[in-house]
Design an enzyme around this catalytic site. Sequence first.
Site, short mmCIF file in Angstrom:
data_model
loop_
_atom_site.label_atom_id
_atom_site.label_comp_id
_atom_site.label_asym_id
_atom_site.label_seq_id
_atom_site.Cartn_x
_atom_site.Cartn_y
_atom_site.Cartn_z
N LYS A 154 0.86 -1.19 0.00
CA LYS A 154 0.00 0.00 0.00
C LYS A 154 0.90 1.23 0.00
O LYS A 154 1.66 1.47 0.94
CB LYS A 154 -0.91 0.00 1.23
CG LYS A 154 -1.88 1.18 1.27
CD LYS A 154 -2.77 1.10 2.50
CE LYS A 154 -3.75 2.25 2.57
NZ LYS A 154 -4.60 2.18 3.78
N LYS A 180 -2.21 -1.62 -3.68
CA LYS A 180 -3.03 -0.41 -3.67
C LYS A 180 -2.15 0.82 -3.75
O LYS A 180 -1.20 0.92 -2.97
CB LYS A 180 -3.87 -0.38 -2.39
CG LYS A 180 -4.78 0.84 -2.24
CD LYS A 180 -5.53 0.80 -0.91
CE LYS A 180 -6.42 2.03 -0.77
NZ LYS A 180 -7.13 2.05 0.52
N TYR A 233 -15.17 0.97 -7.13
CA TYR A 233 -16.43 1.66 -6.88
C TYR A 233 -17.42 1.45 -8.03
O TYR A 233 -18.61 1.75 -7.87
CB TYR A 233 -16.17 3.15 -6.66
CG TYR A 233 -15.23 3.38 -5.50
CD1 TYR A 233 -15.70 3.37 -4.19
CD2 TYR A 233 -13.86 3.57 -5.70
CE1 TYR A 233 -14.84 3.54 -3.12
CE2 TYR A 233 -12.99 3.74 -4.64
CZ TYR A 233 -13.48 3.72 -3.35
OH TYR A 233 -12.62 3.88 -2.29
#
Length: 326
Positions: free
Chosen positions: A196, A248, A313
């Site tokens: 990340k 990510k 999303y």
Amino acid sequence: MSLNRRPRRLRTTPAMRRLVREVRPQAAQLVLPLFVHEDLDAPRPILSLPGVDQLPLGGVRAAVEAAADAGIGGVMLFAIPSVRDADGSAACDVDGILNLAIAEAAGAAGDRLVVMADLCLDEFTDHGHCGVLDAEGNVHNDATVLVYQRMALAQARAGAHVLGLSGMMDGQVAAVRDALDDDGFQNVSILAYAAKYASAFYGPFREAVDSQLQGDRRTYQMDPANRREGALEAAIDEAEGADILMVKPALPYLDVLADVAAQSSVPVAAYHVSGEYAQIEAAAANGWIDRRAAHLEALTSMVRAGADIVVTYAAVELADWLREDA
């Protein structure tokens, strides 16, 4: 021209292109983030994430049922509490908003999809960092991991199937695995945000969770310049017992995603983060790109790089588009 090889032969028609396609994303690979706000009694749009709302607790069940009806693989729950403090104590409260949302989601999901929960303190602390602070104001790694253990047990008891460890603390996977196993939750899985990065692409997410961040997270999230370190972090998390590894953001780090996928013996996830999603939405709203085509291309690139799971999303719409294109 006398050519033995003409690759264009395999691009001649839509049917031919479908037949020889190397990468075929599926709805079952997709995970939809959901944001649950303790103070709401109706959905509230997130302005920087068009099409995404903060939900009241009472809206969780319908959102999960819609995701299951779309055929996607899972949902990832984030929560915004009414009250924050320095220790993020609401994260471990059995009646805290995230744990109540997990229970709602698990009840709605049944066996139709996987309920994942974000395991991090940033939404719950009044300083916005992913852990507790020491006397000098730095995130204290080991003290934070102890809180993660308590948070993990609260989430498991609420019914979460997968815990998304996103804090980037050293040793967090092993500690949480031990806590879960010692308490009888051997079947609860760990998704480790293994690589990340301290990215500029998280901006809209900060609005989504009403972030209180002071400063930055560069002492625990990774430097965007480092590729080999991403593979190292993933290898450590896998050795500590992670069931799934996450990279990510996704698109700026496809090289890291490919590295992790090449070495991993467990499934690999990619998070198409808020800023990546928002860029597509903004450009499409201005008529500069084809929205559907851009989202599908982004998804395909992540799967092509090695992602078995994609958090996005656009998950529900992507599932519909994939069915139409099948």
